[in-house]
Design a protein around this motif. Structure first.
Motif, PDB file in Angstrom:
ATOM      1  N   ARG A  93       9.082   7.573   2.890  1.00 25.74           N
ATOM      2  CA  ARG A  93       9.423   6.160   2.764  1.00 25.74           C
ATOM      3  C   ARG A  93      10.239   5.743   3.981  1.00 25.74           C
ATOM      4  NH1 ARG A  93      10.490   4.253  -2.926  1.00 25.74           N
ATOM      5  NH2 ARG A  93       9.523   5.757  -4.304  1.00 25.74           N
ATOM      6  N   ALA A 115      12.824   2.653   4.753  1.00 28.23           N
ATOM      7  CA  ALA A 115      13.453   1.568   3.988  1.00 28.23           C
ATOM      8  C   ALA A 115      14.420   0.770   4.853  1.00 28.23           C
ATOM      9  CB  ALA A 115      14.186   2.158   2.794  1.00 28.23           C
ATOM     10  N   TYR A 157       5.394   8.965  -3.480  1.00 27.16           N
ATOM     11  CA  TYR A 157       5.181   8.768  -2.048  1.00 27.16           C
ATOM     12  C   TYR A 157       5.955   9.829  -1.277  1.00 27.16           C
ATOM     13  CZ  TYR A 157       3.935   4.392  -4.219  1.00 27.16           C
ATOM     14  OH  TYR A 157       3.395   3.467  -5.061  1.00 27.16           O
ATOM     15  N   ASP A 169       5.669   3.095 -10.298  1.00 25.49           N
ATOM     16  CA  ASP A 169       6.446   2.089  -9.561  1.00 25.49           C
ATOM     17  C   ASP A 169       7.175   1.168 -10.540  1.00 25.49           C
ATOM     18  OD1 ASP A 169       5.518   2.933  -7.087  1.00 25.49           O
ATOM     19  OD2 ASP A 169       3.837   1.520  -7.065  1.00 25.49           O
ATOM     20  N   GLU A 222      10.265  -1.877   2.245  1.00 26.51           N
ATOM     21  CA  GLU A 222       9.995  -0.444   2.175  1.00 26.51           C
ATOM     22  C   GLU A 222       8.539  -0.187   2.531  1.00 26.51           C
ATOM     23  OE1 GLU A 222      11.833   3.065  -0.528  1.00 26.51           O
ATOM     24  OE2 GLU A 222      11.052   1.338  -1.589  1.00 26.51           O
ATOM     25  N   GLU A 223       8.340   0.789   3.395  1.00 25.81           N
ATOM     26  CA  GLU A 223       6.985   1.246   3.715  1.00 25.81           C
ATOM     27  C   GLU A 223       6.783   2.582   3.020  1.00 25.81           C
ATOM     28  OE1 GLU A 223       6.744  -0.793   8.181  1.00 25.81           O
ATOM     29  OE2 GLU A 223       6.970   1.378   7.989  1.00 25.81           O
ATOM     30  N   LEU A 224       5.661   2.723   2.324  1.00 25.72           N
ATOM     31  CA  LEU A 224       5.413   3.913   1.520  1.00 25.72           C
ATOM     32  C   LEU A 224       4.222   4.666   2.100  1.00 25.72           C
ATOM     33  CD1 LEU A 224       5.772   1.994  -1.846  1.00 25.72           C
ATOM     34  CD2 LEU A 224       7.501   3.459  -0.806  1.00 25.72           C
TER      35      LEU A 224
END
Lengths: 252, 365
Positions: free
Chosen positions: A172, A174, A169, A128, A186-188
């Protein structure tokens, strides 16, 4: 006479309708790939020098770590400057990671499985933090909907990893600012569908003509009440970096 | 010439040569370090119960580099566990210059050839206490020339004199990356200028990945009055629990001549005179579990297959704040294997010979 007026009215209305539909239609025509391409153009950093602070929080406890970071595409050199970790350095070249232990001045290659772990105990993994990838090269995108987030109109996109790509990931979701083309949230997700982390931008700044996040946080959804805030205090885009910067000799 | 004369000599050279540069850079000089305070309670078969308060203060002067020059000045003030008196040793007092083609480092400096193993049978200094708990033997008065070939390949030539010129030794180490494996090859000659030169060591190490596992190994060849070999193979792995907590596992097998092992671990794993012709088979392991962002627990163990002696060392670390860390360690050393009592751990690992509990707090500034 009345009939001619009616015809004129209809023609004018049709004209305006066509103009309206053209404008609206044009707006709708932007595809998910185009949105992400513009996001990549704005956010993808070829090379940079960054001074930052990372605040790791759990409950009421906080630990701060300061660092300087040089990055160039898939390579990065990070040096921690806070007293407890002063002199600890990481060099990432492609998928290889080396760590410099300042006490014994040792350079040790770190096993690949460590790349997925939190950098110095934070909620950001080594990948990341130390990787600037063009997402358009790794994922396929679908435009889900539009929404308002942090008072900004956003596109909400879903990204699914392209077959064969090594990604941190699998999925995602976004939130991309419609005007600035910067990712605001953002959701991972893991391939199993489990939500792993959520990142949110808290502050953006226009730097050298590009909108970039300067304050953001990463929340680990697998743990309770824990998140890491990342604050950029200084950033210089495309600085002149010596080729030797991303080498083992620069760790010494 | 003893080490104190050498240190005074180095100090004077630095002060004279760089005096004016110091003046110009004085405003950028900073000061930092770490204070460690600990209390160790122990039980020993021979001396019974006891406790030992300890403290050490690591201090470093951070001087900004200039014109490819770097000066490092760091020392440690500590309580001597033998006489209980305050003592001091220089950890670093060196000047480094980065020439276009090579780096030159002169002065007191750490010389360490670690590659990620728990025990390193081919390190430059084998005298480091087990599991890298004591770095003091790594700091030596030395000259090092480092010649980088490309970003991942380089050669290091070291000449050091640990205590007297007669004990001067030299080392040569090459390092490169082949198929994402970190490969090193090294040679050490002890006591080069003594009438009878000491041991020669040749070593090769490799570290990389096979699938999800980190793997590593080392081969050592020792030439002294006799010739002997060592072999080390090891692997590490991370397992994530659904709660994202991480379990880190590391295990290695070491086949090593007893006289070389005693240089690495001291008397820790050599409880009685070993057969000098027989290599020791040692299994070493490390498990650590990350409880949360701030705390972790771990267990390190060594087991000597030859005599059944074992060491278990568990630790708990908690970062109380940005600058304060709490550490608790519990160590158990088991002696000779007891063949009589077959119903307990003692039968596997021998007789309890030493236990210690250490509570320490460190404060970084």
């Amino acid at each position: 006479m009345i009939a001619r007026k009616k015809v004129c009215f209809i023609v004018v209305m049709v004209f305006f309708c066509l103009v309206y539909l053209t404008i609206v239609g044009f707006g709708e025509q932007i595809t998910a790939e185009e949105i992400m391409k513009r996001r990549d153009e704005n956010e993808y950093i070829h090379s940079a020098y960054v001074e930052a602070v990372m605040i790791i929080s759990k409950g009421g406890r906080k630990v701060e770590k300061t660092m300087v970071m040089y990055s160039r595409e898939k390579d990065a050199l990070v040096e921690f400057t806070n007293p407890a970790d002063r002199g600890t350095k990481f060099l990432k070249r492609g998928d290889n990671l080396w760590m410099f232990f300042p006490d014994a001045e040792d350079i040790v290659k770190i096993s690949g499985h460590m790349l997925e772990q939190g950098l110095m105990g934070s909620d950001f993994s080594y990948q990341d933090m130390m990787e600037s990838d063009k997402l358009t090269e790794l994922y396929t995108f679908t435009l889900l909907e539009e929404d308002i987030f942090l008072d900004r109109p956003c596109y909400i996109l879903e990204a699914i990893a392209l077959p064969g790509q090594k990604v941190s990931y699998y999925r995602r979701v976004a939130w991309i600012d419609q005007e600035r083309f910067i990712g605001l949230k953002e959701e991972l997700y893991a391939e199993s569908g489990r939500l792993l982390k959520v990142s949110e931008v808290q502050e953006v700044k226009e730097i050298e003509g590009r909108w970039l996040p300067v304050k953001s946080f990463m929340e680990n959804k697998l743990r309770k009440d824990t998140y890491t805030q990342f604050i950029i205090n200084k950033i210089k885009l495309n600085p002149e970096l010596d080729e030797r910067m991303f080498s083992l000799q620069s760790l010494r | 010439m003893n080490k104190y004369h050498l240190l005074v000599g180095f100090s004077l050279i630095f002060i004279i040569v760089f005096f004016f540069n110091f003046l110009a850079l004085a405003s950028d000089i900073t000061f930092g370090g770490q204070l460690n305070v600990s209390l160790t309670g122990f039980y020993d078969n021979q001396s019974g119960f006891g406790y030992l308060p300890q403290a050490n203060l690591d201090l470093e002067l951070f001087l900004p580099p200039w014109d490819n020059n770097e000066i490092r000045v760091a020392g440690s003030l500590y309580t001597d566990i033998v006489n209980g008196q305050l003592d001091f040793f220089w950890k670093r007092l060196y000047w480094k210059h980065r020439f276009d083609d090579f780096h030159l480092t002169i002065g007191r400096q750490p010389i360490s050839w670690s590659f990620g193993s728990l025990l390193n049978p081919v390190d430059y200094s084998l005298g480091a206490v087990a599991l890298e708990r004591d770095y003091s033997t790594k700091f030596q008065n030395a000259i090092e020339i480092y010649y980088p070939v490309n970003w991942h390949t380089g050669l290091s030539l070291v000449a050091s004199s640990p205590d007297s010129l007669e004990n001067t030794k030299i080392g040569l180490r090459g390092r490169t990356l082949i198929n994402d494996f970190d490969i090193t090859a090294q040679f050490v000659q002890e006591q080069v200028i003594a009438v009878k030169p000491g041991q020669q060591r040749f070593g090769i190490t490799a570290k990389g990945d096979i699938g999800k596992f980190g793997v590593y190994g080392a081969l050592g060849y020792y030439r002294d009055e006799k010739k002997s070999f060592s072999l080390l193979v090891g692997a590490d792995y991370s397992y994530f629990f659904p709660s994202a907590n991480r379990l880190y596992l590391q295990a290695e097998y070491l086949n090593i001549p007893p006289e070389v092992l005693s240089q690495i671990t001291g008397s820790l794993m050599i409880r009685q005179p070993e057969s000098q012709d027989k290599n020791v088979h040692l299994l070493t392991g490390n498990i650590s579990y990350q409880i949360d962002e701030f705390s972790s627990i771990g267990l390190t163990s060594l087991y000597n297959f030859n005599n059944g002696s074992a060491l278990f060392m568990s630790n708990y670390t908690n970062h109380l704040s940005t600058i304060t860390t709490l550490e608790i360690q519990v160590g158990i050393v088991m002696g000779e294997k007891n063949e009589v009592d077959a119903s307990s751990v003692v039968s596997w690992f021998g007789e309890l010979s030493q236990v210690f509990v250490e509570l320490g707090i460190s404060y970084a500034f």
